[in-house]
Motif scaffolding. Sequence first.
Motif, mmCIF file in Angstrom:
data_model
loop_
_atom_site.group_PDB
_atom_site.id
_atom_site.type_symbol
_atom_site.label_atom_id
_atom_site.label_comp_id
_atom_site.label_asym_id
_atom_site.label_seq_id
_atom_site.Cartn_x
_atom_site.Cartn_y
_atom_site.Cartn_z
ATOM 1 N N LEU A 62 1.143 -1.074 0.182
ATOM 2 C CA LEU A 62 -0.079 -0.064 -0.106
ATOM 3 C C LEU A 62 0.896 1.408 -0.139
ATOM 4 N N LYS A 92 -0.957 -0.232 -4.442
ATOM 5 C CA LYS A 92 -2.342 -0.197 -4.130
ATOM 6 C C LYS A 92 -1.937 1.302 -3.613
ATOM 7 N N VAL A 93 -3.075 2.497 -4.303
ATOM 8 C CA VAL A 93 -2.917 3.514 -2.757
ATOM 9 C C VAL A 93 -4.096 4.076 -1.532
ATOM 10 N N ILE A 94 -3.951 4.332 -1.214
ATOM 11 C CA ILE A 94 -4.859 5.110 -0.264
ATOM 12 C C ILE A 94 -4.581 6.250 -0.470
ATOM 13 N N LEU A 95 -5.399 7.324 -0.169
ATOM 14 C CA LEU A 95 -6.087 8.342 -0.882
ATOM 15 C C LEU A 95 -5.936 9.118 0.205
ATOM 16 N N VAL B 93 -9.091 5.068 2.210
ATOM 17 C CA VAL B 93 -10.018 4.826 1.182
ATOM 18 C C VAL B 93 -9.040 4.723 0.419
ATOM 19 N N ILE B 94 -9.015 2.619 -0.171
ATOM 20 C CA ILE B 94 -7.957 2.688 -1.176
ATOM 21 C C ILE B 94 -8.708 2.613 -2.926
ATOM 22 N N LEU B 95 -7.526 3.592 -3.904
ATOM 23 C CA LEU B 95 -9.013 3.975 -4.952
ATOM 24 C C LEU B 95 -7.833 3.391 -5.482
ATOM 25 N N TYR B 108 -10.090 -5.997 -7.280
ATOM 26 C CA TYR B 108 -10.515 -4.848 -5.551
ATOM 27 C C TYR B 108 -11.466 -6.023 -4.786
#
Lengths: 326, 326
Positions: A62, A92-95, B93-95, B108
């Motif tokens: 992440l 994966k991106v945490i925004l 939030v994971i985008l 996802y």
Amino acid sequence: MKPKLNDVAKLAGVSPTTVSRVINNHGYLSEQTKEKVFAAMRELHYQPNNMARSLQGKNTQLIGVIFSDISNPFFGELVSRIEKILFAKNYKVILCNSADDPQKERDYLQMLMANQVDGIIAGAHNLGIEEYQQYGLPIISFDRYLSDNIPIVSSDNYHGGWLAAQTLRQAGAENIAIFTGKSYAGSPTNGRREGYEAYLASEQLTPHVHELPFELSPALKMMEIKTIMSQQNYDGIFCSDDLTALLTINVAHQLSIRVPEDLRVVGYDGTALMRNYHPELTTIEQPLTDISTLLVSLLLQRIADADCQLESKYTLPVKLSKGITA
Amino acid sequence: MKPKLNDVAKLAGVSPTTVSRVINNHGYLSEQTKEKVFAAMRELHYQPNNMARSLQGKNTQLIGVIFSDISNPFFGELVSRIEKILFAKNYKVILCNSADDPQKERDYLQMLMANQVDGIIAGAHNLGIEEYQQYGLPIISFDRYLSDNIPIVSSDNYHGGWLAAQTLRQAGAENIAIFTGKSYAGSPTNGRREGYEAYLASEQLTPHVHELPFELSPALKMMEIKTIMSQQNYDGIFCSDDLTALLTINVAHQLSIRVPEDLRVVGYDGTALMRNYHPELTTIEQPLTDISTLLVSLLLQRIADADCQLESKYTLPVKLSKGITA
């Protein structure tokens, strides 16, 4: 000697098990306890052992991505690209939209400290630089100075400012102003302003600098622009972002000032949205794809090897996207 | 009888330890192994035990947020708001920008199955509906039918279409077209089109429907619009999104068609960006704040209680945002 988990526990006044639970985000923990542990980790410059974590298969894959607000199309496009590149590399991106919320930015840094994300890409700046200096972990910054050990990726703001002023001049403007954000240490718009001023100096022209705070609502910003334009007789304006350029053109229409005959306007950013839906706007285009690619590539290098040598600053070239406003 | 972890292992042809590692994303696992385990989980409708997970403190406090692309300002604003609301409730939030990539959407969903996120908010639709039906886990959908057990939150697309057509008619238009996305089962633009058609029928006017695929680049879309407008003599056009409305107005300028004198235009979405930077555009405004709040609130209800009764559809009112284009 490197600090150990026990040292953190002692300083925080909690048990080593509690420190471990904070680091692994495991079980119920009060905010107060977490704060105490994180404060101790920061004070001791304690870093959970990355190697051991990797061997345990504990990389989270992440990445925290912190920008002021993705509802701004520039950040929306940038984060969208970053997410696509990271996904292809199995991250994966945490925004995080950090706008006006230093606590939010701090919260994400603490996730990083606790090994809940593998790294951070940051383009925000609510926190004092001192706070960033306490972290020796994988962070790459977009366009902002955060601390000596955090590499910065930027477009060539100085050349962009120069190019904008030159474009206005060559389109016939003589009385050229800049509408820019409030200047503060480490702000990206400083370079744009310096380039603008340097070009004007080279032409023996007087700079006119107007600072419009980034946080102003568009309606308030428009009011300020209207006041300025009613009092001054500029025939060229460099706006340090494209949205401000749109407002400036709208105000010109309201005041029956013809663009580009009476007033030339150049923006900055050149997102796909702007080029597709406002091809008339002349602007300085930041290389968003290259910026995203480089941010990710540097971050992954630093994640793979915390001690890898990176430059302190990477500057990517801008280009003129020619419309009809200048 | 509820399937057990051992049943999944047997069907996938792997050890129970491997299934457990997939579920906890622990250690190195080949994509092939993960696929086998996830396929078996889906086939058996296996759900990792939420209660047990909670007791172990294993809620991840992560929410997957899947939209086609946040570089579209509508999704940028929506995701920005969702993130802010979730953050205030201690979720991150994971985008996921899923555009054109079904595998990404599937990935996802598999994180969700494996308990690596606590729930999903989805506004994308690359996957067949069958795939969504295999999941009995916390998912809330924005504006798209995904499966019978997944609640949908939408703006009132039907009334919006009606209101758009009525606005064009009352501004004097008689020959009223709609530029909309390609229709497919579960598409939100179907309702907008139906409302438009119903209003026209009530006025004894003939509908003219032009489908412009959502994925077309703006330049190609503009070319199609130019062809249509050169051949037809519309005096009113309802565009089922605001960006298409901007293109339509640009084409009108190119063809020396005056807006609104010769051609009235109404858009749909009404983001803050559009209202701030294109106040001239008359559009149907979706209530973005209410939509975001409701999406989060329903999801958190379902996370707290997997069996809680929710409606299958929540429709929020739209309103007319009056500019000067109609």
